[in-house]
Scaffold this active site. Structure first.
Site, PDB file in Angstrom:
ATOM      1  N   TYR A 209       0.829  -1.202   0.000  1.00  0.00           N
ATOM      2  CA  TYR A 209       0.000   0.000   0.000  1.00  0.00           C
ATOM      3  C   TYR A 209       0.867   1.257   0.000  1.00  0.00           C
ATOM      4  CZ  TYR A 209      -3.210  -3.565   1.854  1.00  0.00           C
ATOM      5  OH  TYR A 209      -3.935  -4.701   2.064  1.00  0.00           O
ATOM      6  N   HIS A 298       5.949 -12.235   9.456  1.00  0.00           N
ATOM      7  CA  HIS A 298       5.523 -13.333   8.597  1.00  0.00           C
ATOM      8  C   HIS A 298       6.227 -14.632   8.964  1.00  0.00           C
ATOM      9  CE1 HIS A 298       4.435 -10.206   5.291  1.00  0.00           C
ATOM     10  NE2 HIS A 298       3.433 -10.417   6.117  1.00  0.00           N
TER      11      HIS A 298
END
Length: 347
Positions: A209, A298
């Site tokens: 983003y 992650h």
């Protein structure tokens, strides 16, 4: 857009589907309805394959449409203009949700609506089974947003993917894919995107983003943005996306956002170097100060055995002629400067 409007659009498209399958006697308003929903019709005419996985002709079904996340993001996709054609929720077949027909299985939904892509908003314990169902139905594309899928489940999914050549998986644990102005499959905010010339591929959703916002701000826009996810076992990697971006005429520059762990960035650097592409490439690698052996966010973001460090990835990318920025805040300006240097800016 309100939920009522989303339902109306979905209902119109659902009725248009029935019209296209010979329902004019049952639905006398089919002729006028078809003109109203022409942009969301389910024509069986073959379209050329999308340059980078999706385009305005991609027909999408949602697995888990009746859940909270499935409902919200399907509404957003309909508002954006994505051709959402159906939903799949076991034991709810024959009903409608947001004006879209709901089926018990992906195979039924595909047969009835000619869907060729799926987005999955299914809880982690059941997500792998949802992916396998899409593979068995031979969809062209599956986008799995779900985070936290057990890795041994994904090993089975990877085996199934590698045993066939029809279906591509994007994700899991990813924001999805968007071709600005045409098709949005996933959870990304559509309003920050602008049709343009930069292809973006990233392991990080929020950094995607950031890159989108910056390339929009400098007037370059995006051709396609792909969030490949941060898990160790995913369906689509950097190399897969780069190969598409290299030959896509709309993509004039590429942004690659990686992170510590694995060798995906090194593989991408090797491809960039071997390809000799003239398209400018800007990269950012997250995790420069991450301590070895500690997972950073992650599941795949971990330096182990001395491999997967940010330093190694940056060196490989630099050697391939990629402009690597030290801060994500510089992605947009770095790409704009490369366009200026190479005379790629249109006057």
């Amino acid at each position: 857009m309100s939920r009522q409007v989303a339902r109306l659009i979905g209902s119109l498209s659902s009725k248009a589907r029935r019209c296209s399958t010979g329902g004019s006697e049952v639905f006398p308003s089919c002729q006028s309805l078809t003109s109203l929903t022409q942009s969301r019709s389910f024509a069986s005419d073959p379209h050329p394959p999308a340059a980078v996985f999706v385009d305005k002709n991609t027909r999408v079904l949602c697995q888990g449409i009746t859940g909270k996340n499935g409902t919200f993001h399907t509404e957003q996709a309909i508002e954006y203009g994505t051709k959402m054609v159906a939903g799949v929720t076991p034991k709810k077949g024959g009903t409608e949700h947001l004006g879209l027909p709901v089926f018990n299985s992906v195979a039924e939904a595909k047969a009835d609506t000619k869907a060729n892509a799926s987005v999955i908003y299914v809880p982690a314990p059941f997500a792998a089974a949802a992916i396998m169902e899409g593979i068995e139905a031979e969809l062209d594309l599956i986008v799995c947003i779900t985070e936290g899928i057990p890795q041994h489940d994904m090993v089975r999914v990877k085996h199934a993917l590698n045993s066939q050549s029809k279906t591509r998986l994007i994700g899991p644990n990813c924001p999805g894919i968007i071709k600005p102005g045409e098709c949005k499959i996933g959870i990304m905010p559509g309003y920050i995107h602008k049709p343009g010339k930069i292809g973006i591929v990233s392991r990080s959703g929020t950094l995607t983003y950031e890159a989108v916002f910056q390339t929009t701000a400098v007037g370059l826009g995006q051709s396609t943005c792909v969030g490949i996810g941060g898990d160790p076992f995913n369906g689509t990697n950097f190399v897969d996306c780069l190969e598409k971006f290299f030959v896509d005429p709309q993509t004039e520059g590429i942004v690659l956002i990686g992170e510590i762990g694995g060798t995906a960035e090194e593989d991408a650097a090797a491809l960039i170097k071997a390809s000799g592409t003239e398209k400018p490439v800007v990269a950012f690698i997250a995790g420069l100060t991450a301590p070895p052996g500690r997972r950073m966010g992650h599941a795949g973001a971990i330096v182990s055995g001395g491999k997967g460090t940010a330093q190694d990835k940056i060196k490989s990318l630099n050697d391939a002629g990629v402009k690597v920025v030290e801060s994500p805040a510089k992605i947009g300006s770095a790409m704009y400067e490369l366009f200026q240097e190479r005379g790629l800016l249109k006057q």
